[in-house]
Design a protein around this motif. Sequence first.
Motif, PDB file in Angstrom:
ATOM      1  N   ASP A  30       0.863  -1.175   0.000  1.00  0.00           N
ATOM      2  CA  ASP A  30       0.000   0.000   0.000  1.00  0.00           C
ATOM      3  C   ASP A  30       0.906   1.234   0.000  1.00  0.00           C
ATOM      4  OD1 ASP A  30      -1.664   2.099   0.631  1.00  0.00           O
ATOM      5  OD2 ASP A  30      -2.499   1.182   2.438  1.00  0.00           O
ATOM      6  N   SER A  31       1.165   1.784  -1.189  1.00  0.00           N
ATOM      7  CA  SER A  31       2.126   2.897  -1.247  1.00  0.00           C
ATOM      8  C   SER A  31       1.586   4.135  -0.552  1.00  0.00           C
ATOM      9  CB  SER A  31       2.510   3.215  -2.695  1.00  0.00           C
ATOM     10  OG  SER A  31       1.414   3.749  -3.396  1.00  0.00           O
ATOM     11  N   GLY A  32       0.253   4.311  -0.541  1.00  0.00           N
ATOM     12  CA  GLY A  32      -0.347   5.460   0.147  1.00  0.00           C
ATOM     13  C   GLY A  32      -0.012   5.451   1.636  1.00  0.00           C
ATOM     14  N   ALA A  33       0.089   4.246   2.215  1.00  0.00           N
ATOM     15  CA  ALA A  33       0.419   4.136   3.640  1.00  0.00           C
ATOM     16  C   ALA A  33       1.807   4.715   3.903  1.00  0.00           C
ATOM     17  CB  ALA A  33       0.363   2.678   4.088  1.00  0.00           C
ATOM     18  N   ILE A  89      -2.342   6.503  10.927  1.00  0.00           N
ATOM     19  CA  ILE A  89      -2.142   7.113   9.602  1.00  0.00           C
ATOM     20  C   ILE A  89      -3.458   7.345   8.854  1.00  0.00           C
ATOM     21  CG2 ILE A  89       0.228   6.287   9.262  1.00  0.00           C
ATOM     22  CD1 ILE A  89      -0.968   4.093   7.399  1.00  0.00           C
ATOM     23  N   ARG A  90      -4.570   6.836   9.414  1.00  0.00           N
ATOM     24  CA  ARG A  90      -5.886   7.028   8.758  1.00  0.00           C
ATOM     25  C   ARG A  90      -6.653   8.218   9.327  1.00  0.00           C
ATOM     26  NH1 ARG A  90      -4.980   4.286   4.317  1.00  0.00           N
ATOM     27  NH2 ARG A  90      -3.559   2.638   4.941  1.00  0.00           N
ATOM     28  N   SER A  91      -6.075   8.943  10.282  1.00  0.00           N
ATOM     29  CA  SER A  91      -6.814  10.054  10.908  1.00  0.00           C
ATOM     30  C   SER A  91      -7.060  11.173   9.889  1.00  0.00           C
ATOM     31  CB  SER A  91      -6.013  10.614  12.081  1.00  0.00           C
ATOM     32  OG  SER A  91      -4.875  11.296  11.587  1.00  0.00           O
ATOM     33  N   VAL A  98      -1.613  14.981   3.864  1.00  0.00           N
ATOM     34  CA  VAL A  98      -0.837  14.029   3.055  1.00  0.00           C
ATOM     35  C   VAL A  98      -0.694  14.445   1.591  1.00  0.00           C
ATOM     36  CG1 VAL A  98      -2.793  12.460   2.626  1.00  0.00           C
ATOM     37  CG2 VAL A  98      -0.469  11.569   2.551  1.00  0.00           C
ATOM     38  N   SER A  99      -1.680  15.149   1.033  1.00  0.00           N
ATOM     39  CA  SER A  99      -1.562  15.589  -0.365  1.00  0.00           C
ATOM     40  C   SER A  99      -0.376  16.536  -0.502  1.00  0.00           C
ATOM     41  CB  SER A  99      -2.816  16.339  -0.816  1.00  0.00           C
ATOM     42  OG  SER A  99      -3.844  15.437  -1.075  1.00  0.00           O
ATOM     43  N   ARG A 100      -0.275  17.400   0.490  1.00  0.00           N
ATOM     44  CA  ARG A 100       0.816  18.379   0.496  1.00  0.00           C
ATOM     45  C   ARG A 100       2.173  17.664   0.563  1.00  0.00           C
ATOM     46  NH1 ARG A 100       1.644  23.518   3.105  1.00  0.00           N
ATOM     47  NH2 ARG A 100       3.716  24.094   2.393  1.00  0.00           N
ATOM     48  N   VAL A 107      10.324  13.874  -1.469  1.00  0.00           N
ATOM     49  CA  VAL A 107       9.586  12.825  -0.751  1.00  0.00           C
ATOM     50  C   VAL A 107       9.230  11.718  -1.732  1.00  0.00           C
ATOM     51  CG1 VAL A 107       7.414  12.280   0.435  1.00  0.00           C
ATOM     52  CG2 VAL A 107       8.662  14.383   1.013  1.00  0.00           C
ATOM     53  N   ARG A 108       8.753  12.098  -2.908  1.00  0.00           N
ATOM     54  CA  ARG A 108       8.366  11.101  -3.907  1.00  0.00           C
ATOM     55  C   ARG A 108       9.570  10.278  -4.360  1.00  0.00           C
ATOM     56  NH1 ARG A 108       3.186  11.625  -4.868  1.00  0.00           N
ATOM     57  NH2 ARG A 108       3.372   9.746  -6.095  1.00  0.00           N
ATOM     58  N   GLU A 109      10.674  10.958  -4.629  1.00  0.00           N
ATOM     59  CA  GLU A 109      11.867  10.223  -5.078  1.00  0.00           C
ATOM     60  C   GLU A 109      12.283   9.192  -4.035  1.00  0.00           C
ATOM     61  OE1 GLU A 109      15.008  13.000  -6.049  1.00  0.00           O
ATOM     62  OE2 GLU A 109      13.615  14.013  -7.421  1.00  0.00           O
ATOM     63  N   ASP A 127      -0.589  -0.700  -4.747  1.00  0.00           N
ATOM     64  CA  ASP A 127      -1.621   0.280  -5.068  1.00  0.00           C
ATOM     65  C   ASP A 127      -1.153   1.686  -4.740  1.00  0.00           C
ATOM     66  OD1 ASP A 127      -2.036   0.512  -2.298  1.00  0.00           O
ATOM     67  OD2 ASP A 127      -4.160   0.833  -2.565  1.00  0.00           O
ATOM     68  N   GLY A 128      -1.687   2.660  -5.512  1.00  0.00           N
ATOM     69  CA  GLY A 128      -1.277   4.049  -5.307  1.00  0.00           C
ATOM     70  C   GLY A 128      -1.852   4.968  -6.361  1.00  0.00           C
ATOM     71  N   ARG A 129      -1.035   5.953  -6.769  1.00  0.00           N
ATOM     72  CA  ARG A 129      -1.487   6.930  -7.761  1.00  0.00           C
ATOM     73  C   ARG A 129      -0.627   6.888  -9.021  1.00  0.00           C
ATOM     74  NH1 ARG A 129      -3.926   7.062  -3.804  1.00  0.00           N
ATOM     75  NH2 ARG A 129      -5.240   8.674  -2.889  1.00  0.00           N
ATOM     76  N   ASP A 130       0.637   6.536  -8.828  1.00  0.00           N
ATOM     77  CA  ASP A 130       1.621   6.638  -9.920  1.00  0.00           C
ATOM     78  C   ASP A 130       2.323   5.303 -10.129  1.00  0.00           C
ATOM     79  OD1 ASP A 130       2.881   6.549  -7.473  1.00  0.00           O
ATOM     80  OD2 ASP A 130       4.514   7.872  -8.052  1.00  0.00           O
ATOM     81  N   ILE A 131       1.701   4.216  -9.716  1.00  0.00           N
ATOM     82  CA  ILE A 131       2.387   2.923  -9.792  1.00  0.00           C
ATOM     83  C   ILE A 131       2.537   2.493 -11.253  1.00  0.00           C
ATOM     84  CG2 ILE A 131       2.485   0.552  -8.904  1.00  0.00           C
ATOM     85  CD1 ILE A 131       2.524   2.891  -6.777  1.00  0.00           C
ATOM     86  N   GLY A 132       1.461   2.583 -12.026  1.00  0.00           N
ATOM     87  CA  GLY A 132       1.521   2.179 -13.432  1.00  0.00           C
ATOM     88  C   GLY A 132       2.239   3.187 -14.324  1.00  0.00           C
ATOM     89  N   GLU A 178     -11.229  17.437  -2.409  1.00  0.00           N
ATOM     90  CA  GLU A 178      -9.995  18.236  -2.365  1.00  0.00           C
ATOM     91  C   GLU A 178      -8.802  17.391  -2.786  1.00  0.00           C
ATOM     92  OE1 GLU A 178     -11.075  21.109   1.388  1.00  0.00           O
ATOM     93  OE2 GLU A 178      -9.288  19.847   1.570  1.00  0.00           O
ATOM     94  N   ARG A 179      -8.769  16.160  -2.268  1.00  0.00           N
ATOM     95  CA  ARG A 179      -7.632  15.300  -2.597  1.00  0.00           C
ATOM     96  C   ARG A 179      -7.654  14.871  -4.061  1.00  0.00           C
ATOM     97  NH1 ARG A 179      -6.465  10.536   0.963  1.00  0.00           N
ATOM     98  NH2 ARG A 179      -8.591  10.693   1.703  1.00  0.00           N
ATOM     99  N   ASP A 180      -8.830  14.593  -4.592  1.00  0.00           N
ATOM    100  CA  ASP A 180      -8.942  14.253  -6.026  1.00  0.00           C
ATOM    101  C   ASP A 180      -8.317  15.372  -6.856  1.00  0.00           C
ATOM    102  OD1 ASP A 180     -10.382  12.034  -5.376  1.00  0.00           O
ATOM    103  OD2 ASP A 180     -12.247  12.644  -6.371  1.00  0.00           O
TER     104      ASP A 180
HETATM  105  O1   DC Z   1      -4.343   5.964  -1.091  1.00  0.00           O
HETATM  106  P1   DC Z   1      -4.324   6.907   0.097  1.00  0.00           P
HETATM  107  O2   DC Z   1      -5.552   7.773   0.199  1.00  0.00           O
HETATM  108  O3   DC Z   1      -3.988   6.240   1.373  1.00  0.00           O
HETATM  109  O4   DC Z   1      -3.103   7.899  -0.231  1.00  0.00           O
HETATM  110  C1   DC Z   1      -2.768   8.949   0.624  1.00  0.00           C
HETATM  111  C2   DC Z   1      -2.200  10.122  -0.142  1.00  0.00           C
HETATM  112  O5   DC Z   1      -0.934   9.795  -0.680  1.00  0.00           O
HETATM  113  C3   DC Z   1      -3.067  10.658  -1.274  1.00  0.00           C
HETATM  114  O6   DC Z   1      -3.392  12.004  -1.042  1.00  0.00           O
HETATM  115  C4   DC Z   1      -2.211  10.559  -2.503  1.00  0.00           C
HETATM  116  C5   DC Z   1      -0.845  10.192  -2.030  1.00  0.00           C
HETATM  117  N1   DC Z   1      -0.253   9.099  -2.796  1.00  0.00           N
HETATM  118  C6   DC Z   1       0.583   9.434  -3.832  1.00  0.00           C
HETATM  119  O7   DC Z   1       0.762  10.618  -4.113  1.00  0.00           O
HETATM  120  N2   DC Z   1       1.186   8.460  -4.544  1.00  0.00           N
HETATM  121  C7   DC Z   1       0.984   7.168  -4.267  1.00  0.00           C
HETATM  122  N3   DC Z   1       1.603   6.230  -4.971  1.00  0.00           N
HETATM  123  C8   DC Z   1       0.116   6.804  -3.206  1.00  0.00           C
HETATM  124  C9   DC Z   1      -0.501   7.800  -2.489  1.00  0.00           C
END
Ligand code: DC
Length: 218
Positions: A30-33, A89-91, A98-100, A107-109, A127-132, A178-180
Amino acid sequence: MTIAVDGFSSGGKSTFARAIARRLGYVFIDSGAMYRAVTLWALRHGLGGNGHGDTLDEKALIRSLGDIRVELRPDGRVWLDRDDVTGAIRSLEVSGLVSRVSSIGAVREHLVALQRAMGREGGVVMDGRDIGTVVFPEADLKIFLTADPAVRARRRYDELRAAGQDVSLDEIERNIRERDHHDQTREISPLRQASDAVVLDNSTMTLAEQMAWVEDRL
Ligand code: DC
């Protein structure tokens, strides 16, 4: 195989990705974690947070990246330094900031390097946002999960309520929208569908139905 599951927040990515991993005997990541754990670290070290994610000492956080020990354990628990932070981490406080944190290039690198190392041997569902698009552009199967924002808000609300958190549905829906927006418009690695991803809208699907859908693609 390497399987990438990307999509919007609270879209059921983790539940789906975990189920696929279990079905195949793969590791689920879970990359978001990981982004959430770094965010919690920043909050705990007084580097940011006032509930709206608009204060953050980015420089101090970037300097500290090497000291932050995030561990995704095989039992599914998330550890930060010496604490089990699976619940923390779910609060909403973490969700608000977390978006910030995840829009900071350094941080991403840092986290992408860790994610690639975790997936080096294959046999992972991440799973995440930028995995693929960024982490595993060569993934064997890429799934882009979508669902109606109101449906996602309701799911997150039920989850947080079940965990005993006192939250309002409105607040959650606002946070999700907001996060979307933030996830799709940030400069670095914005959330987008990889050209070779298959799309699944799970707004009205059960997990069993999603598993039946994926079965043909494994
Ligand atoms: O999937 P999630 O809601 O737990 O992710 C938390 C935050 O992390 C979300 O705002 C987007 C960011 N995220 C990201 O930028 N890249 C990822 N691979 C996973 C999550």
